[in-house]
Design an enzyme around this catalytic site. Structure first.
Site, PDB file in Angstrom:
ATOM      1  N   ASP A 130      10.880  49.849  41.248  1.00 52.30           N
ATOM      2  CA  ASP A 130       9.562  49.846  40.619  1.00 52.30           C
ATOM      3  C   ASP A 130       8.981  48.459  40.900  1.00 52.30           C
ATOM      4  OD1 ASP A 130       7.236  50.351  39.273  1.00 52.30           O
ATOM      5  OD2 ASP A 130       8.173  51.037  37.418  1.00 52.30           O
TER       6      ASP A 130
HETATM    7  C1  BGC Z   1       4.644  51.534  37.562  1.00 55.29           C
HETATM    8  C2  BGC Z   1       4.948  52.564  38.638  1.00 55.29           C
HETATM    9  C3  BGC Z   1       3.957  52.428  39.759  1.00 55.29           C
HETATM   10  C4  BGC Z   1       4.010  51.006  40.288  1.00 55.29           C
HETATM   11  C5  BGC Z   1       3.044  50.742  41.423  1.00 55.29           C
HETATM   12  C6  BGC Z   1       4.533  50.138  38.129  1.00 55.29           C
HETATM   13  O1  BGC Z   1       4.069  49.254  37.173  1.00 55.29           O
HETATM   14  O2  BGC Z   1       5.653  51.560  36.583  1.00 55.29           O
HETATM   15  O3  BGC Z   1       4.899  53.852  38.084  1.00 55.29           O
HETATM   16  O4  BGC Z   1       4.241  53.358  40.755  1.00 55.29           O
HETATM   17  O5  BGC Z   1       3.683  50.111  39.249  1.00 55.29           O
HETATM   18  O6  BGC Z   1       1.741  50.693  40.944  1.00 55.29           O
END
Ligand code: BGC
Length: 757
Positions: A243
């Protein structure tokens, strides 16, 4: 340059070609591939023609930021905003979800994006989770089944998905560092099965590890999670991606199975990887494995990158409308006030009718191709339906707006569009309550006094409590955050063009405090204990016998259905029975007994009244959506496998069935189960390997020599185990090695020998 991945248009590379390409990369180049090139691209290696495909959010529409940076998160190219997962889950319709996946895949491909970052399939442990709108359900079978189809649909278009957030990211509070303490059985039976199902059945190109730690180890460096479970046990062949910002210790992560760090560019971590290989701290083969997975992804993406194609904006909007209508759950319809039939009788109240709330805030926020409002949609057929906003979407009550709405409603059927303002729920923080804003509840009460009927139409991503105001509404219509066509979709339902068939994917409780998990939500001091174990959602509410406002699985229709003729066929289980072999066949008949075509969703729940281990009262094992014409009947057959009947045994570390009664319940919600039947399952008795601290009873049961010795010793001291239950209970419950301290029937060494140590 014929070594580059982009020369061989479309074809995946063979393992030999990947190995060959890896051998041409320098150590530095290999390390650099393990983090992105920027926020949304993989790293390129120009020397060898290796491209850096783009990945973007996700999940219910494409959020491709225009300038490729992390900034301007809401400045993305237009894309169709489909219903959020909370809505999609309420359709209970795998085929529709598959179609939406195909559309999402087409858009992803057309925008030259290779991976859509979703779906998010974390369990709804608490209704307070700020990101529940992005998640499917409190039940893993429902979440896993629908997410499998979404992934299959998206990936059918030659682009990938990122199954997230692996695992146990069930709250936003402290999400970047919270440690979730979860016991093994709960993980296996509640928090992991949806991931397991999608991984095994749909092969998502990537899996995104979560920010949080599980039992003391961050997911981004949890070897058990990312390697032993995901790759070794589940057979996953794809790539694990962090993530955004989840990496804590890069080298540790690589060793654990985290292949790609996002967002890039992470030169310091790349350098750490190089250094760890040089110093012998990191085996270069581990790096090569990660690089091989990254190159395979790039190869998989190359065909679509070479031929992006286009998509039909209008057709996708129509699909979004169909999906929005299918997401609607008709919670209540007293006196059949719906569908609306008389245009002259209807007034529309509530700012949400004009300013719809149709998606949530955070990384999933899509820039829609267009937005339908409920008011415009209704006025397309009934052109002068009166409207009053009634309230504003700020925190400030506006008495004048409320007064106008009340006087407009006098003597009419008032359709009130209520819901949560955007600030009430978002990625990044949790809610503190499940209430609708007070000014909206007050308005409803006032309208109720003067209107002939009141119909409440809700827009919210996480569930809202209804108990406080339920008696003020003749009908309640839950739309969730239904995407860019939520306005037209709900009008299709309200006017009867579409017969509602959505069902709740999460329970609406009477009180927040009815939910066992609330005792431990969201935890404190960076720590959350999942003390309720497997008892989330209906599992917890059934165990504690709480009344609920609207149960899991509930949803009304404009027609009526009857269920009958339950028939159960059970086959014996032996040690040879495979996990995916059918053990129980459930058959029954469903009929449409009303005068409109409609769809019902039969749900099959299992209970295990004879179990020696703890079992939930009932658990959903299968469901399907059946469309029926008026008067039509259909016989349904559902096969359940050995795995469906199993629990996770923490001593055997495996899925295990016990012999005994299986209670089968079939119905239209977890609390409305017209068909019930029982059969006896013939299966081997579960035997746990003996340990030093197995009880005397367990030892006696398993080992005749031991049993004889205990009997002899007790007889000698004048105890008769058969006629003295009190003393027997005391002795039989003792761990064997402890008993030896009191009754030295053998030495501890002899006991160990019997274990075969
Ligand atoms: C979120 C993800 C997301 C990623 C990219 C993170 O903060 O938890 O779900 O895909 O950011 O934006």
């Amino acid at each position: 340059d014929d070594n580059g991945l982009d020369v061989d248009e479309g074809a995946n590379m063979t393992p030999a070609e990947i190995t060959d390409l890896i051998s041409q990369l320098t150590l530095e180049e290999k390390a650099s591939l393990c983090s992105g090139g920027d926020s949304w691209h993989l790293q390129t290696v120009e020397r060898l023609g290796i491209p850096g495909p783009m990945v973007t959010d996700g999940p219910h529409g494409l959020r491709k930021v225009a300038d490729g940076s992390m900034a301007g998160i809401y400045d993305s190219v237009p894309a169709t905003c489909f219903p959020t997962a909370a809505g999609l889950a309420s359709t209970w319709d795998p085929e529709l979800v598959h179609d939406i996946g195909v559309a999402l895949g087409e858009e992803t491909r057309a925008e030259s994006v290779s991976v859509l970052l979703g779906p998010g399939i974390n369990m709804k442990r608490s209704p307070l989770c700020g990101r529940n709108f992005e998640y499917f359900s409190e039940d893993p079978v429902l979440a896993g089944t629908l997410a499998t189809e979404l992934v299959r649909g998206i990936q059918s278009q030659g682009v990938g998905t990122s199954l997230k957030h692996f695992a146990a990211n069930n709250q936003e509070t402290d999400r970047l560092r919270v440690n979730a303490e979860i016991d093994e059985r709960t993980l296996r039976e509640i928090y992991l099965p949806a991931f397991e199902m999608v991984v095994k059945q749909a092969d998502p190109w990537t899996v995104m590890c979560s920010y949080n730690a599980i039992n003391g180890v961050y997911s981004s460096q949890n070897r058990w999670l990312l390697t032993e479970l995901l790759h070794e046990e589940w057979g996953y062949k794809g790539l694990v991606i962090s993530d955004w910002g989840a990496v804590v210790n890069r080298v540790e992560g690589l060793r654990a199975g985290l292949d790609l760090e996002m967002p890039g560019d992470a030169p310091r971590n790349d350098a750490r990887i190089v250094e760890a290989v040089r110093s012998g701290d990191l085996d270069e083969e581990i790096l090569d494995t990660a690089v091989a997975r990254i190159l395979s992804l790039i190869a998989r993406a190359s065909a679509a990158m070479a031929d992006p194609g286009s998509y039909d904006i209008e057709a996708h909007h129509q699909l979004a409308r169909r999906a929005a209508a299918a997401s609607v759950v008709l919670l209540k319809n007293d006196g059949d006030v719906l569908p609306l039939i008389d245009p002259d009788d209807v007034v529309v109240i509530g700012e949400f009718a004009r300013t719809p709330r149709y998606q949530g805030a955070g990384s999933s926020k899509v820039n829609p191709t267009r937005v339908d409002t409920a008011l415009d949609s209704l006025r397309q057929t009934w052109d002068d339906v009166p409207f009053a906003p009634g309230f504003t979407l700020t925190d400030h009550p506006d008495p004048q707006l409320a007064d106008e709405a009340v006087s407009l409603s006098r003597g009419k059927t008032a359709v009130l569009f209520l819901g949560l303002p955007a600030v009430a729920e978002s990625e990044g923080y949790d809610r503190t309550n499940t209430d609708l804003p007070t000014d909206q509840i007050d308005l409803l009460a006032r309208v109720r006094k003067v209107a002939s009927h009141t119909i409440v139409v809700l827009s919210n991503g996480s569930s809202v409590g209804t108990a406080e105001w339920d008696d003020q509404a003749d009908a309640i219509v839950e739309c969730w955050l239904g995407g860019q066509a939520s306005g037209s979709g709900v009008i299709d339902v309200l006017t009867g063009k579409v017969n509602p068939s959505g069902h709740l994917a999460e329970t609406i409780t009477r009180k927040l405090s009815d939910i066992p998990a609330q005792l431990n939500f969201p935890g404190e001091f960076q720590h959350v204990t999942y003390g309720e174990g497997r008892y989330i959602g209906y599992r917890g509410l059934d165990a504690t016998e709480r009344e609920v406002a609207y149960p899991f699985g509930h949803g009304l229709s404009y027609t009526t259905f009857a269920y009958c003729d339950l028939d159960l066929l059970v086959r014996p289980v032996s040690d040879e029975t495979a996990q995916d072999e059918t053990v129980l066949t459930v058959s029954f008949t469903v009929s449409n007994t009303g005068d409109r075509a409609g769809a019902t969703v039969p749900q099959v729940y299992l209970g295990f009244p004879d179990a020696t281990v703890d079992r939930c009262v009932r658990e959903l094992k299968a469901f399907l959506r059946v469309e029926l014409d008026p008067g039509e009947s259909r016989s349904i057959t559902i096969d359940l496998t050995r795995r469906d009947l199993s629990y996770w045994d923490i001593l055997l570390h495996s899925w295990t069935v016990e012999p005994g009664t299986l209670r089968v319940e079939v119905g239209i919600s977890s609390r409305d189960l017209p068909l019930t039947g029982e059969v006896i399952l013939d299966a081997p008795t579960v035997r746990h390997p003996l340990r030093r601290d197995s009880t005397v009873a367990e030892w006696m049961d398993a080992d005749e020599e031991f049993a004889a010795k205990v009997r002899r010793a007790t007889e000698q001291t004048g105890i008769d185990l058969d006629s003295d239950p009190t003393t027997a209970a005391f002795i039989l419950a003792m761990p064997a090695y402890k008993m030896l301290q009191m009754a030295p029937i053998m030495t501890p060494e002899e006991l160990d020998k019997m274990l075969g140590d």
